[in-house]
Design a protein around this motif. Sequence first.
Motif, PDB file in Angstrom:
ATOM      1  N   LEU A  16      32.131 -42.501   2.796  1.00  0.00           N
ATOM      2  CA  LEU A  16      31.237 -42.937   2.755  1.00  0.00           C
ATOM      3  C   LEU A  16      29.897 -43.738   3.242  1.00  0.00           C
ATOM      4  O   LEU A  16      30.503 -44.779   3.366  1.00  0.00           O
ATOM      5  CB  LEU A  16      31.360 -43.377   0.628  1.00  0.00           C
ATOM      6  CG  LEU A  16      30.185 -44.335   0.293  1.00  0.00           C
ATOM      7  CD1 LEU A  16      29.082 -42.337  -0.577  1.00  0.00           C
ATOM      8  CD2 LEU A  16      30.278 -45.058  -0.949  1.00  0.00           C
ATOM      9  N   GLU A  17      29.051 -42.916   3.640  1.00  0.00           N
ATOM     10  CA  GLU A  17      28.262 -44.511   4.582  1.00  0.00           C
ATOM     11  C   GLU A  17      27.045 -45.123   3.929  1.00  0.00           C
ATOM     12  O   GLU A  17      26.638 -44.315   2.962  1.00  0.00           O
ATOM     13  CB  GLU A  17      26.999 -42.711   4.985  1.00  0.00           C
ATOM     14  CG  GLU A  17      26.647 -44.015   5.968  1.00  0.00           C
ATOM     15  CD  GLU A  17      25.981 -43.339   7.318  1.00  0.00           C
ATOM     16  OE1 GLU A  17      24.483 -43.727   7.810  1.00  0.00           O
ATOM     17  OE2 GLU A  17      26.637 -41.879   7.977  1.00  0.00           O
ATOM     18  N   LEU A  26      33.921 -44.959  -2.022  1.00  0.00           N
ATOM     19  CA  LEU A  26      35.017 -43.586  -2.365  1.00  0.00           C
ATOM     20  C   LEU A  26      36.204 -43.778  -2.849  1.00  0.00           C
ATOM     21  O   LEU A  26      36.664 -45.110  -2.321  1.00  0.00           O
ATOM     22  CB  LEU A  26      34.834 -43.153  -0.863  1.00  0.00           C
ATOM     23  CG  LEU A  26      35.406 -41.706  -0.679  1.00  0.00           C
ATOM     24  CD1 LEU A  26      35.099 -40.621  -1.524  1.00  0.00           C
ATOM     25  CD2 LEU A  26      35.259 -40.998   0.112  1.00  0.00           C
ATOM     26  N   THR A  27      36.536 -43.224  -3.579  1.00  0.00           N
ATOM     27  CA  THR A  27      37.870 -42.425  -4.603  1.00  0.00           C
ATOM     28  C   THR A  27      38.314 -41.875  -3.881  1.00  0.00           C
ATOM     29  O   THR A  27      37.881 -40.452  -4.322  1.00  0.00           O
ATOM     30  CB  THR A  27      38.487 -43.807  -5.316  1.00  0.00           C
ATOM     31  OG1 THR A  27      37.431 -42.884  -6.100  1.00  0.00           O
ATOM     32  CG2 THR A  27      38.293 -45.339  -5.460  1.00  0.00           C
ATOM     33  N   ASP A  51      17.540 -41.451  -0.809  1.00  0.00           N
ATOM     34  CA  ASP A  51      18.823 -41.306  -1.051  1.00  0.00           C
ATOM     35  C   ASP A  51      19.470 -40.832   0.323  1.00  0.00           C
ATOM     36  O   ASP A  51      20.884 -41.061   0.334  1.00  0.00           O
ATOM     37  CB  ASP A  51      18.471 -39.679  -1.400  1.00  0.00           C
ATOM     38  CG  ASP A  51      17.483 -38.711  -0.168  1.00  0.00           C
ATOM     39  OD1 ASP A  51      17.399 -39.305   1.328  1.00  0.00           O
ATOM     40  OD2 ASP A  51      16.692 -37.560  -0.278  1.00  0.00           O
ATOM     41  N   TRP A  52      19.699 -41.101   1.628  1.00  0.00           N
ATOM     42  CA  TRP A  52      20.338 -41.370   2.601  1.00  0.00           C
ATOM     43  C   TRP A  52      20.573 -42.479   2.504  1.00  0.00           C
ATOM     44  O   TRP A  52      21.901 -42.574   3.543  1.00  0.00           O
ATOM     45  CB  TRP A  52      19.460 -40.825   3.853  1.00  0.00           C
ATOM     46  CG  TRP A  52      17.901 -41.523   4.250  1.00  0.00           C
ATOM     47  CD1 TRP A  52      16.694 -41.470   4.244  1.00  0.00           C
ATOM     48  CD2 TRP A  52      18.608 -42.332   5.429  1.00  0.00           C
ATOM     49  NE1 TRP A  52      16.614 -42.793   4.674  1.00  0.00           N
ATOM     50  CE2 TRP A  52      16.871 -43.444   5.520  1.00  0.00           C
ATOM     51  CE3 TRP A  52      19.737 -43.349   5.761  1.00  0.00           C
ATOM     52  CZ2 TRP A  52      17.346 -44.580   6.130  1.00  0.00           C
ATOM     53  CZ3 TRP A  52      19.472 -44.156   6.752  1.00  0.00           C
ATOM     54  CH2 TRP A  52      18.532 -45.480   6.594  1.00  0.00           C
ATOM     55  N   HIS A  53      20.604 -43.304   1.851  1.00  0.00           N
ATOM     56  CA  HIS A  53      21.427 -44.518   1.921  1.00  0.00           C
ATOM     57  C   HIS A  53      22.708 -44.732   1.549  1.00  0.00           C
ATOM     58  O   HIS A  53      23.328 -45.924   1.783  1.00  0.00           O
ATOM     59  CB  HIS A  53      20.692 -45.831   1.064  1.00  0.00           C
ATOM     60  CG  HIS A  53      19.093 -46.246   2.296  1.00  0.00           C
ATOM     61  ND1 HIS A  53      18.276 -47.524   1.782  1.00  0.00           N
ATOM     62  CD2 HIS A  53      18.516 -46.106   3.493  1.00  0.00           C
ATOM     63  CE1 HIS A  53      17.814 -47.682   2.641  1.00  0.00           C
ATOM     64  NE2 HIS A  53      17.083 -47.019   3.617  1.00  0.00           N
ATOM     65  N   LEU A  54      22.871 -43.530   0.949  1.00  0.00           N
ATOM     66  CA  LEU A  54      24.316 -43.711  -0.094  1.00  0.00           C
ATOM     67  C   LEU A  54      25.093 -41.847   0.462  1.00  0.00           C
ATOM     68  O   LEU A  54      24.047 -41.334   0.142  1.00  0.00           O
ATOM     69  CB  LEU A  54      24.911 -43.221  -0.979  1.00  0.00           C
ATOM     70  CG  LEU A  54      24.418 -44.959  -2.184  1.00  0.00           C
ATOM     71  CD1 LEU A  54      24.248 -44.792  -2.861  1.00  0.00           C
ATOM     72  CD2 LEU A  54      26.208 -45.979  -1.093  1.00  0.00           C
TER      73      LEU A  54
END
Length: 96
Positions: A16-17, A26-27, A51-54
């Motif tokens: 997860l960026e 992220l799990t 949207d691209w921040h996650l």
Amino acid sequence: MNGGFEAEPFPGRWSLEVHAPAAGVLTRAVESPHGGVLCGLVHVTQGDGTDWHLQFKQTGLSIQKDSVYTVRFDARSDSVRAIPVAVMQENSPWRE
């Protein structure tokens, strides 16, 4: 199928960026809609409208230009929302 969620850390190069001020975790989830198939769970704790921040992503794939690929996934949310999906180069110039 290219899940790669069988063990932690995810062996399939999933990550997860996160770019602040957005935040998320992220799990690995044990149950999925497919009856026991393991899956990744992204919990967004702070959205920021970009949207691209996650980015929930898998790296290290080889993609050939002008080839056809099929991307399939199941997603679930607590409310109706759009989920942008892209297959693209991971570094500059970030071509799709």
